[in-house]
Design a protein around this motif. Structure first.
Motif, PDB file in Angstrom:
ATOM      1  N   VAL A 513      15.750 -12.620 104.452  1.00  0.00           N
ATOM      2  CA  VAL A 513      15.928 -11.393 103.668  1.00  0.00           C
ATOM      3  C   VAL A 513      14.573 -10.790 103.361  1.00  0.00           C
ATOM      4  CG1 VAL A 513      16.607 -10.478 101.394  1.00  0.00           C
ATOM      5  CG2 VAL A 513      18.150 -11.993 102.646  1.00  0.00           C
ATOM      6  N   ILE A 514      13.683 -11.639 102.939  1.00  0.00           N
ATOM      7  CA  ILE A 514      12.360 -11.152 102.552  1.00  0.00           C
ATOM      8  C   ILE A 514      11.618 -10.611 103.759  1.00  0.00           C
ATOM      9  CG2 ILE A 514      10.080 -11.953 101.794  1.00  0.00           C
ATOM     10  CD1 ILE A 514      11.662 -13.595  99.655  1.00  0.00           C
ATOM     11  N   THR A 515      11.756 -11.299 104.898  1.00  0.00           N
ATOM     12  CA  THR A 515      11.103 -10.824 106.116  1.00  0.00           C
ATOM     13  C   THR A 515      11.634  -9.432 106.460  1.00  0.00           C
ATOM     14  OG1 THR A 515      11.185 -13.102 106.807  1.00  0.00           O
ATOM     15  CG2 THR A 515      10.457 -11.499 108.456  1.00  0.00           C
ATOM     16  N   GLU A 516      12.964  -9.306 106.410  1.00  0.00           N
ATOM     17  CA  GLU A 516      13.575  -8.012 106.709  1.00  0.00           C
ATOM     18  C   GLU A 516      13.044  -6.937 105.775  1.00  0.00           C
ATOM     19  OE1 GLU A 516      17.854  -8.036 106.720  1.00  0.00           O
ATOM     20  OE2 GLU A 516      17.848  -9.571 108.303  1.00  0.00           O
ATOM     21  N   LEU A 517      13.088  -7.254 104.500  1.00  0.00           N
ATOM     22  CA  LEU A 517      12.626  -6.298 103.494  1.00  0.00           C
ATOM     23  C   LEU A 517      11.166  -5.931 103.732  1.00  0.00           C
ATOM     24  CD1 LEU A 517      14.242  -7.503 100.163  1.00  0.00           C
ATOM     25  CD2 LEU A 517      14.666  -5.376 101.354  1.00  0.00           C
ATOM     26  N   SER A 518      10.403  -6.934 104.092  1.00  0.00           N
ATOM     27  CA  SER A 518       8.979  -6.697 104.312  1.00  0.00           C
ATOM     28  C   SER A 518       8.786  -5.777 105.500  1.00  0.00           C
ATOM     29  CB  SER A 518       8.244  -8.009 104.556  1.00  0.00           C
ATOM     30  OG  SER A 518       8.380  -8.822 103.418  1.00  0.00           O
ATOM     31  N   THR A 519       9.570  -6.009 106.569  1.00  0.00           N
ATOM     32  CA  THR A 519       9.469  -5.159 107.757  1.00  0.00           C
ATOM     33  C   THR A 519       9.803  -3.725 107.370  1.00  0.00           C
ATOM     34  OG1 THR A 519      10.389  -7.055 108.894  1.00  0.00           O
ATOM     35  CG2 THR A 519      10.103  -5.038 110.186  1.00  0.00           C
ATOM     36  N   GLU A 520      10.915  -3.615 106.644  1.00  0.00           N
ATOM     37  CA  GLU A 520      11.350  -2.290 106.198  1.00  0.00           C
ATOM     38  C   GLU A 520      10.250  -1.642 105.364  1.00  0.00           C
ATOM     39  OE1 GLU A 520      15.132  -0.517 103.824  1.00  0.00           O
ATOM     40  OE2 GLU A 520      15.353  -2.542 104.626  1.00  0.00           O
TER      41      GLU A 520
END
Lengths: 718, 373
Positions: A513-520
């Motif tokens: 989730v955090i990786t996704e959020l970070s990418t976003e």
């Protein structure tokens, strides 16, 4: 048509009245010096019929007169009519003589600038003459001095064009030029004060481009700003979310770490458990031993119990008796006993300590502090229990017994010393075998203990023994509880293991989730950065004002539209004029050619057989001999004749039903005799069909016709 | 009692290109009128509490420094007089331009620069709470029919500033460069006073306890903004809103049309009218219509009379096509006769442009052939 009468009153040069009565046939002659009023009379004819414009009227007020007067003209076509005009007001009365009764057909203001009602009058003129324009009559029938032209084609074009002033061909050329001047720059044109249509078009394109740029920049800028705002908002949200998720992750991590720690301790516990089991075995062995010991103790105690009680009772009795003695001995031996007991206490402590150390060592061998503690405790307890039994004082009774006891004590002390030595050895040697040795030693001690107990049996307090036994049991129980707790802990540990698996999954999920959020977040940050760059690009970039540009475009479009209209109108005028000339050519060319040929033949007495007009109305003259020549090859006189022929022909064409009067204003000045003769013949010919009015300064021409007015005489009479 | 001086469409810095050499003077007129308006505001006897600027204060979103300084100087005067100033940008000086002047700081100015109506600006004036609602014109946000606009309902006076086009009745004037407004909706907003801008002529609506006013320009910007220009003062009291008007313009624009069909001497008729109207401070646009029985020499009239006006424009829309004298010409046996006949042919079927074309072609042709003077 013939003019019958002209009356002018307070008109131009004439302060009073001047009246002319024209003849019914032949040439009418008006004689007068220069400035005697010939032109005024000629103008009077035209003005009475067609009226005078406001700005010209002022010139008609005679010098020194308060106002202008009236004019009147009588003329006859198929019917007689009279036109009366008040110069100042231009009030006009047209009276027709229908049969014998005069009828006023028009009575109103009628001038070239007159109001609508005047149109009715001009309409009537149009019917009478075929035109209503003063200039037409003037150009066709009013011949002035030295008018003979070489450019006869142009003259004829002027005549057929209408007013006699404009050559339709020249008009077409001018209109074309004008159109060109509006639409585009041409090398021969002067820089026009007006903008060219072409330039306007270019300016419009530029303006529209600027507007487009302004609109784009605004939209782009706005979009960028909007996007930036969105990105910022998104970033804010994401950051918040990230923070929350990161906090979650932190918790999960901590949880997992703690679980991991537990995991590590689980391994330890597994080992511990093994240790415990081992220990259990040991303890069990020990228990058995203890039990056995206890059993033996109990047996001993039971056996010894009865006799011991008796003995105790006996001892109590004896004790009472020997108390003093005992006290005396005690007093005597005090120092020794105390030191023994002191020594004995130290030994005991050493043993407990040593055994506990052994426990620790043993525990360490299993790599467990807990085990060490446990074993230290177990061993310590056992040792302590044993030592308690060991260190029990013998009761003091009689003298004999005392001495026995004393010797016993000595033995015991010796024994104790021996044991201490052993312990020190054990303490010095830490090998595991020594533990077995110790255990063996313990056994040995037990055996010895047994021996000692046997020796002491009769003297041991039963209650104390029971107490000791209980305490041992308690110790064992305590150990068991500890074990239970350990087991409980272990099962908890198992549960935790499952939890840890879940926690790992949770953490992985969270990390994702955090990786996704970070990418976003990162991509949003990129968008933001891009937009910031765009905005920076826009900042300070002066774009046009949309409203002002739109306004300017509208203005330019209107200007362009009006120029376009003008250009189109000019082209329409050119087209229409070309078509009109063609149409005129088609319908009148032949007839006009014939008419001119006829008149010219008559004027020249057959020297020329005819005139042909080409498409541009250029005349080609045929000689009697059949030669074709241009007008430039004609004599001046012949050219005059041709010009007359043309005007007459056209006048006849335009006023088919009325033969217009021909007015000549001294055209023969400077003519030589030969030319004059020709002219004379010409006028004769004309006067057969048209009324001819000849205005001249020379009384010589009087012989040509009837003098209707001698202005020189007129002025003499005034 | 609260007194508001309602200004709108000052168009400061407007270039007046159409006035040619007179443009600089007219530009100056505009600045002077603005200064006079502020003179009025700071004059203690007028007791003005606040000045409202309802959009298009400037002609451009990026006016010259000189123009901006003029505005700042007037704000400074208001500051000294402790008179509030509340402003919304318009379409000309829109906030949305990245280089809009409203993005700069202005001292002593309550700028309602957001494109949407937010919480009102509340000021305590003469111990009355005054709530000012307003938003900046934004070409992408302000074009939707203007709907949800209501007062907060709290105590005090509610005053709205909008730069928009007011439709008649139910009609919504859709226009890409202003906020479309609907009369019926405006009177339902519950506002005490709605200060409008965008339309350049004075207009007042009193309906349902709501007073809606367009004050108009201070000096006519172009023909159509004719006649007197007004300073508008709205007096808000418990009894209601009272509108007071005071003439402000230095020069007057005038558009007039003369039908010369029935004139026996068209040029004289025009000349007489010019004499009547002549005034140094008048900008006159005189349109000549009707059938041209006689032509009017526009050029010589202009020459003779333009000195007597600030500006004189004569538009010759006379119709030669309809005149009797042209009708007479068409039967003439000449190229001219054919020309006129051809141009008059089928006239009734033509559209306006075609007709104008014929009219102009006729004039152009006859100018060369003769027949009109």
């Amino acid at each position: 048509m013939r003019l019958k009468r002209l009356l002018l009153e307070r008109y131009g040069l004439f302060r009073g009245k001047v009246e002319l009565h024209f003849s019914d046939s032949g040439i009418d002659i008006i004689v007068g010096d220069n400035e005697s009023g010939k032109s005024t009379i000629m103008d009077g004819i035209l003005s009475t019929i067609f009226g005078t414009k406001r700005e010209e009227r002022v010139n008609l007020i005679p010098w020194n007169a308060p106002s202008s007067g009236e004019s009147l003209i009588e003329l006859k076509t198929d019917k007689s009519m009279k036109i009366q005009r008040v110069i100042e007001t231009q009030h006009t009365t047209l009276t027709m003589n229908q049969d014998t009764e005069p009828l006023v057909v028009f009575s109103d203001k009628a001038s070239p600038q007159g109001k609508k009602e005047a149109a009715h009058y001009f309409d009537m003129l149009n019917e009478i003459f075929g035109f209503s324009d003063r200039t037409v009559l003037e150009s066709l029938t009013f011949l002035k001095q030295n008018e003979a032209e070489t450019k006869l084609d142009q003259k004829i074009r002027e005549l057929i064009s209408g007013s006699g002033k404009g050559d339709y061909k020249k008009a077409i050329d001018s209109l074309k030029k004008e159109a060109l001047l509006i639409t585009r720059d041409v090398y021969w044109s002067n820089p026009s004060k007006d903008r060219l249509l072409e330039n306007l078009g270019n300016e419009l394109i530029e303006l529209k481009d600027s507007l487009e740029v302004a609109l784009n920049v605004r939209d782009e800028g706005g979009d960028v700003e909007g996007e930036l705002k969105e990105a910022d908002a998104g970033l804010g949200k994401l950051e918040k979310k990230l923070k929350t998720e990161e906090v979650k992750l932190e918790t999960i991590k901590k949880f997992r770490e703690s679980i991991e720690k537990y995991g590590r301790s689980k391994k330890d516990h597994d080992k511990l458990l093994g240790g415990i089991k081992e220990t259990e075995k040991l303890i069990k062995g020990m228990d058995e031993l203890e039990e056995k010991l206890n059993d033996e103790f109990v047996l001993l105690i039971k056996e010894a119990g009865v006799s011991l009680r008796d003995e105790l009772n006996e001892l109590k009795g004896i004790e009472q008796k020997k108390k003093e003695l005992a006290n005396e001995i005690e007093g005597l031996k005090m120092h020794e006993v105390e030191s023994v007991e002191l020594l004995s206490g130290g030994v005991k402590a050493a043993i407990v300590l040593s055994v506990a150390v052994i426990g620790i060592i043993a525990g360490k061998m299993w790599n467990s502090t807990q085990m060490s503690a446990l074993l230290a405790f177990v061993f310590g307890s056992i040792a302590a229990a044993l030592l308690m039994m060991l260190g029990r004082k013998k009761p003091v009774s009689t003298d004999t017994r005392l001495s026995v006891r004393e010797s016993d004590l000595t033995g015991l002390i010796e024994k104790e010393e021996e044991l201490i030595e052993k312990y020190y050895n054990i303490l010095l040697d830490r090998s595991i075998n020594d533990i077995h040795k110790v255990l063996d030693s313990v056994k040995e001690w037990k055996t010895e203990l047994k021996l000692m107990q046997e020796i002491r049996s009769g003297k041991k307090s039963l209650e104390e023994l029971e107490k000791e036994s209980n305490s041992l049991l308690q110790t064992i129980l305590l150990t068991e509880t500890t074990l239970e707790n350990l087991e409980k802990e272990y099962s908890e540990l198992l549960k935790t293991e499952r939890k840890m698996g879940a926690a790992e999954a949770l953490e992985a999920e969270q990390t994702e989730v955090i990786t996704e959020l970070s990418t976003e977040h990162k991509s949003l940050e990129e968008v933001k950065h891009e937009n910031e760059k765009k905005i920076a690009k826009h900042e300070g970039r002066g774009v046009g004002n949309i409203d002002l540009l739109t306004h300017e475009i509208t203005e330019k479009e209107e200007e362009s539209e009006s120029k376009q209209l003008e250009s189109d109108a000019l082209q329409l005028a050119v087209r229409t004029l070309e078509e009109s000339a063609e149409k005129f050519q088609e319908s009148h060319h032949n007839r006009l050619s014939e008419q001119i040929s006829g008149w010219f033949e008559r004027f020249t007495g057959g020297r020329y057989s005819g005139v042909t007009l080409d498409d541009d109305w250029k005349p080609e003259i045929r000689t009697k001999e059949g030669k074709r020549i241009g007008p430039q090859h004609l004599s001046v006189g012949a050219r005059d004749q041709l010009y007359f022929a043309m005007r007459l022909s056209l006048a006849e064409l335009m006023s088919e039903d009325v033969n217009l009067p021909i007015v000549l204003d001294d055209p023969f000045v400077n003519y030589d005799d030969k030319r004059l003769k020709i002219s004379m013949e010409l006028l004769d010919e004309i006067s057969k069909e048209h009324q001819v009015l000849l205005f001249t300064h020379s009384p010589e021409y009087a012989k040509w016709g009837n003098v209707v007015l001698d202005l020189n005489d007129y002025w003499k009479k005034q | 009692m609260v007194r508001l001086l309602h200004l709108a469409d000052l168009h400061l810095g407007a270039k007046f290109k159409w006035l040619g050499e007179k443009s600089a003077t007219r530009k100056e007129d505009l600045s002077e009128a603005f200064k006079r308006a502020i003179d009025f505001a700071v004059d203690e006897k007028n007791k003005i509490d606040a000045v409202l600027f309802a959009g298009d204060t400037f002609d451009s979103h990026k006016p010259s420094n000189e123009t901006t300084e003029l505005f700042r100087a007037q704000l400074d005067r208001l500051k000294k007089g402790k008179i509030h100033s509340i402003l919304i940008p318009g379409n000309h000086d829109a906030y949305e331009y990245s280089d809009s002047l409203w993005r700069e700081e202005f001292d002593w100015l309550h700028l309602l620069g957001e494109p949407e109506v937010g919480a009102p600006l509340t000021l305590l004036i003469n111990s009355e709470e005054c709530h000012f609602y307003g938003f900046a014109f934004d070409s992408r946000k302000s074009n939707e029919p203007f709907d949800e606009f209501k007062t907060t309902g709290s105590e005090g006076f509610h005053i709205a500033l909008i730069h928009g086009s007011l439709g008649v009745g139910d009609h919504i004037e859709m226009h890409s460069r202003s906020v479309p407004l609907n009369r019926k909706r405006l009177v339902k907003t519950g506002m005490n006073y709605i200060a409008l801008g965008h339309y350049h002529n004075f207009d007042e609506i009193n309906e349902g306890g709501v007073t809606v006013v367009y004050p108009g320009t201070l000096e006519g910007m172009g023909f159509g903004e004719d006649g007197e220009r007004w300073l508008v003062v709205a007096e808000l009291s418990q009894k209601g809103v009272k509108i007071r008007k005071e003439k402000i313009n230095k020069r007057t624009l005038l558009s007039e049309t003369i039908d010369l069909s029935d004139s026996s001497d068209a040029t004289s008729t025009v000349r007489d009218r010019l004499k009547e109207l002549s005034d140094d401070n008048t900008l006159l646009k005189l349109e000549l219509t009707g059938s041209a029985e006689s032509t009017v020499d526009v050029d010589s009239l202009l020459k003779a009379y333009e000195e007597q006006f600030f500006l004189l424009k004569i538009v010759d829309n006379l119709s030669l096509l309809d005149s009797k004298r042209i009708e007479i010409l068409r039967s003439e046996v000449s190229v001219r006769g054919n020309f006129v006949d051809s141009l008059l042919n089928g006239l009734e079927k033509l559209d306006d442009r075609e007709r104008s074309l014929r009219e102009l072609a006729l004039r152009k042709g006859l100018a060369h052939l003769g027949g009109i003077d």
